[in-house]
Design an enzyme around this catalytic site. Structure first.
Site: not given
Length: 288
Positions: A71, A188
């Site tokens: 990613d 996140y």
């Protein structure tokens, strides 16, 4: 889409699987008569057989960008592609990879489907962030996943004020604050307790990191609002990070203005795979 005559390739550095995958890919593209533009990491895997370009140069004139990595490599490629809306075909050489859903074993069959016109494109909107310092815009950033303001020192919390359409929403005392797109909701923000947002929902999520007040919860707002973060921490006590890859220390009084971009990043997805298939696979839903 017009016939594909030129492809760009981005690669993750120091990826053990990359040289073999690249050789297979280059042979396949050569048989198709497709010219290649590659970044410096990819050129290194090609044993000096090709000249590596800067990442900003790679997408120029291409009709597809192929990403070999995880990613993080895809996020870097997405920022390099910018508003060109060139399809990104991401092959997962890593482990988790919410965005790089195509495996090494699948990548040639999936590439053949794409070149033959069987194309499933997931359109992902990016975030644009302007850093305002002393009344002037000092930096501009684009993010596919998120923009994070976090503490720069080990122990202290930071204080930031959030405005929505210039009206005060909240002042957070926390380890940091995440502003993420739906695409970034599984990055996140998810680790910080934020919700999973379906990729095509027109929304932005504001997620505090370890807030001082337990009532400070993640908030989802429409993507067409103007979000402003005002840094109230002392100079260089807070740090701005974009997609976990680029950024800079903040000064007290700095403002970060967010808006959605007008363009989309176009991610190539396997035709048989849905967003929830990825979630079940990556998050191990339903497993004992």
């Amino acid at each position: 889409m017009a016939d594909i005559t030129q492809a760009g390739i981005f690669s993750k550095p120091n990826a053990a699987a990359a040289p073999a995958v690249l050789r297979t890919l280059l042979d396949w593209l050569d048989r198709r008569g497709v010219r290649v533009r590659m970044d410096e990491n990819t050129a290194a895997y090609a044993d000096g057989a090709a000249h590596g370009l800067s990442r900003e140069e790679v997408p120029e004139g291409t009709q597809i960008v192929i990403v070999l990595g995880g990613d993080g490599t895809l996020l870097s490629a997405a920022r390099a592609v910018g508003d060109r809306e060139i399809p990104l075909f991401a092959v997962n050489l890593g482990s988790l990879g919410f965005l790089t859903a195509i495996t090494i074993d699948e990548f040639i069959p999936e590439l053949e489907r794409f070149f033959d016109g069987e194309r499933k494109i997931s359109k992902r909107r990016m975030l644009h962030a302007d850093l305002e310092r002393a009344g002037n815009i000092s930096a501009r950033y684009g993010a596919l996943n998120d923009v994070v303001v976090t503490k720069a020192s080990i122990a202290r919390m930071i204080e930031v004020e959030v405005l929505i359409n210039r009206h005060k929403m909240c002042t957070y005392r926390a380890d940091g604050l995440i502003v993420c797109s739906p695409t970034g909701s599984t990055a996140y923000s998810l680790a910080a307790g934020g919700p999973i947002v379906f990729p095509t929902v027109e929304a932005v999520c504001i997620t505090p990191i370890c807030p001082h007040m337990l009532t400070n919860r993640p908030v989802i707002v429409p993507s067409d609002v103007e979000i402003t973060i005002v840094n109230q921490a002392p100079d260089e006590s807070a740090y701005l990070t974009v997609d976990g890859q680029v950024g800079e220390p903040l000064q007290q009084g700095d403002r970060i203005h967010f808006r959605r971009t007008a363009h989309f990043i176009h991610l190539v997805r396997p035709p048989h795979m849905s967003f929830f298939d990825v979630l079940r696979q990556k998050l191990k839903w339903g497993e004992t």
